[in-house]
Design an enzyme around this catalytic site. Structure first.
Site, short mmCIF file in Angstrom:
data_model
loop_
_atom_site.label_atom_id
_atom_site.label_comp_id
_atom_site.label_asym_id
_atom_site.label_seq_id
_atom_site.Cartn_x
_atom_site.Cartn_y
_atom_site.Cartn_z
N ASP A 104 0.87 -1.16 0.00
CA ASP A 104 0.00 0.00 0.00
C ASP A 104 0.92 1.22 0.00
OD1 ASP A 104 -2.40 1.57 0.54
OD2 ASP A 104 -3.20 -0.25 1.45
N ASP A 206 -3.12 4.57 -2.20
CA ASP A 206 -4.21 5.00 -1.32
C ASP A 206 -4.72 6.40 -1.66
OD1 ASP A 206 -5.65 4.63 1.35
OD2 ASP A 206 -4.61 6.53 1.70
N GLU A 270 -6.67 3.60 -5.72
CA GLU A 270 -7.95 3.60 -5.00
C GLU A 270 -8.66 4.90 -5.30
OE1 GLU A 270 -9.95 3.75 -0.61
OE2 GLU A 270 -8.32 5.07 -1.22
N HIS A 332 -11.17 -3.29 3.57
CA HIS A 332 -11.16 -2.97 5.00
C HIS A 332 -11.94 -1.70 5.33
CE1 HIS A 332 -8.20 -0.61 3.00
NE2 HIS A 332 -8.07 0.16 4.05
N ASP A 333 -12.55 -1.06 4.32
CA ASP A 333 -13.31 0.17 4.56
C ASP A 333 -14.81 -0.02 4.40
OD1 ASP A 333 -10.98 1.70 4.88
OD2 ASP A 333 -10.81 2.03 2.72
C1 NOJ Z 1 -8.37 4.79 2.16
C2 NOJ Z 1 -7.99 3.65 3.06
O1 NOJ Z 1 -8.42 2.44 2.48
C3 NOJ Z 1 -8.61 3.93 4.40
O2 NOJ Z 1 -8.54 2.83 5.25
C4 NOJ Z 1 -7.94 5.14 4.97
O3 NOJ Z 1 -8.54 5.49 6.19
C5 NOJ Z 1 -8.00 6.33 4.01
N1 NOJ Z 1 -7.74 5.97 2.65
C6 NOJ Z 1 -7.01 7.38 4.40
O4 NOJ Z 1 -5.71 6.94 4.13
#
Ligand code: NOJ
Length: 541
Positions: A104, A206, A270, A332-333
């Site tokens: 990442d 990210d 992402e 994970h989000d």
């Molecule tokens: C996306 C990530 O997947 C998430 O977990 C994170 O909190 C935010 N970006 C900020 O980095």
């Protein structure tokens, strides 16, 4: 339809990526947090499962305000995860087994504890002042503009000592870097180079969309469709100026040019964007943009056949000729897919993920049908859960420990797990499902094995074959091999007549109902509730 000759595809096109959330995957030393040695000990499982690459969420030194997405040293390893030697062993362990390893990369922001920010904050005259986004307050004496943090509240934090504000698109502990500064660009490309030289196979980048903001810092417009309580407070404004500016393509180009200097590395971005906008991030032409801008449609679209089928077709139709598609079901989000769509539909979702055209990413635990864990308020870890309505927006439930076996620590840890083990761990775990042909794990393995064995499922053309009610179908075809995939997203029986010009007589090779395997199908597809099947059929003319 024109027949496509099989051309050479690379591992990141044919293979399947498996996302590991390191702190929750496998704890080797009993401290309750997953670590790199733990991951190493599970590589044989991943090989057995049948994936080709792993992506690790951040493993770098960090105060863990956002559980690693607040990096304080981009070229180190967090002590909870282990050491650089552990990392080297893990990378070697992957490569020995023919697995690729992706990291990442977090370019938008550092931790407020990163030495760069500590310097930047130390005075207005510091040479690193311009590495971050510092502004004077607005005319009303408040924040410089109306930009909001994704995690709630203003995106600006006032620094008492200098009287200026710094921008943070996420937590105030995650100050945004100034990517218009060439020194920042050089330093961050050096970070990528460090890991590429070590031999990592690529990056998931990210929050990429946030990296370039309007240079005039204009206010974002209000979103007329905003629904309070339903949507994130951040969504009150359309983020027209706080991200996604035209120059972002140049930044992506910089990253890509670097990655292009290495053999067969991959850059995944992402970005939660409408399809048309997403497509721009592939670059104007081959090899200039991202290899894969993450496609989150299977997460964001309502789980209805008409929506999903239309979404898939629109995505397929929008792809530039040189672009390679990809699909994601969870991360994970976001709430786990088995919680979102239910245990039975999670099998349909897996079938789509692994048979649609493009690179799939599996989120760890989804292969055993893990559902969101229950995390009581006193055990909450996610800052988002604490800042916003945790029941609605908190991310701990999808981050509970991987369930390897029954028992106290679910085989994840011998200590106290950092997040509670899911309530279903006694039943929903790798050990229990390994020997059970009817399990989700066995189903995933069959799908992965079929996909590996059949180039048509990896690189074949996608041909829509119709939708009616809850049922839709499509073909995957390569030269003389052709497969029909038919899925019922509803809870009642469904029927679809495949258009005559597609002759789909053939034999079922994989199905949610094992009894159907070996059976014949014809132009009329009948599926029971929650049923899906894959049949080998005659190729189209
Ligand atoms: C996306 C990530 O997947 C998430 O977990 C994170 O909190 C935010 N970006 C900020 O980095």
């Amino acid at each position: 339809m024109q027949k496509q000759p099989a051309e050479k595809h690379l591992w990141w096109q044919t293979g399947v990526i498996y996302q590991i959330y390191p702190l929750s995957f496998m704890d080797s030393n009993g401290d309750g947090y997953g670590d790199l040695a733990g991951i190493l000990s599970k590589l044989d499982y991943l090989k057995w499962l049948g994936v080709e690459a792993i992506w690790l969420s951040p493993i770098y030194p960090s105060p863990l305000a956002d559980w690693g997405y607040d990096v304080s040293d981009y070229v180190g390893i967090h002590p909870l995860c282990g050491t650089m030697e552990d990392f080297d062993r893990l990378l070697a362990g992957c490569h020995e087994r023919g697995l690729k390893l992706l990291l990442d990369f977090v370019p938008n922001h550092t931790s407020d504890q990163h030495p760069w920010f500590v310097e930047s904050k130390s005075s207005r005259e510091n040479p690193k002042r311009d590495w971050y986004l510092w502004k004077d307050g607005g005319r009303d004496g408040g924040a410089p503009n109306n930009w909001l943090s994704v995690f709630g509240g203003s995106a600006w934090e006032r620094d008492e000592a200098s009287g200026q504000y710094y921008l943070h698109s996420f937590l105030k502990e995650q100050p945004d870097l100034n990517w218009r500064n060439p020194e920042v660009q050089a330093a961050m490309l050096d970070v990528m180079r460090f890991w590429l030289e070590k031999g990592v196979d690529g990056f998931r980048v990210d929050a990429l969309w946030h990296v370039i903001k309007d240079s005039h810092y204009r206010d974002n417009p209000l979103d007329p469709d905003y629904v309070k309580g339903e949507m994130l407070p951040y969504e009150r404004f359309i983020p027209a100026y706080s991200g996604g500016q035209a120059e972002l393509h140049e930044v992506v180009g910089l990253m890509r040019r670097l990655v292009n200097q290495y053999k067969e590395r991959v850059l995944i971005g992402e970005m939660y964007l409408p399809i048309e906008e997403l497509m721009g991030y592939y670059g104007r032409e081959r090899d200039t943009g991202l290899h894969l801008p993450y496609n989150f449609q299977l997460i964001v679209l309502p789980w209805k056949a008409v929506e999903i089928f239309a979404g898939v077709n629109r995505y397929e139709a929008s792809l530039p000729a040189f672009a390679w598609p990809n699909w994601v079901l969870g991360n994970h989000d976001k709430p786990r897919v088995a919680t979102r769509v239910g245990a039975e539909q999670a099998r349909i979702a897996a079938m789509l993920l692994l048979t649609l055209r493009g690179t799939p990413t599996i989120y760890c635990g989804d292969e055993i049908g893990m559902r969101n864990g229950k995390v009581p308020a006193e055990r909450e870890r996610d800052p988002v859960g604490r800042l916003l309505d945790s029941g609605k927006f908190g991310r701990d439930p999808e981050r509970t420990p991987m369930q390897w076996s029954g028992g106290a620590g679910a085989g994840f840890t011998t200590g106290e797990p950092w997040l509670p083990v899911g309530e279903e761990a006694g039943r929903v775990n790798v050990e229990a499902q390994r020997g059970d042909e009817g399990s989700m794990l066995a189903f995933y393995r069959r799908l992965l094995a079929l996909r590996r064995a059949e180039p048509a499922l990896q690189i074949g053309e996608y041909v829509p074959a119709g939708q009616r009610g809850n049922l839709f179908a499509y073909l995957r075809e390569l030269e003389d091999r052709c497969f029909l995939v038919a899925v019922n997203l509803g809870v009642t029986r469904a029927r679809l007549a495949i258009p005559r010009h597609l002759d789909v007589t053939g034999e079922v090779v994989l199905a949610t109902e094992p009894g159907r395997v070996g059976g014949q199908i014809s132009q009329y597809i009948n599926l029971e509730a929650n049923e899906g099947l894959i049949a080998r059929v005659k190729p189209c003319d």
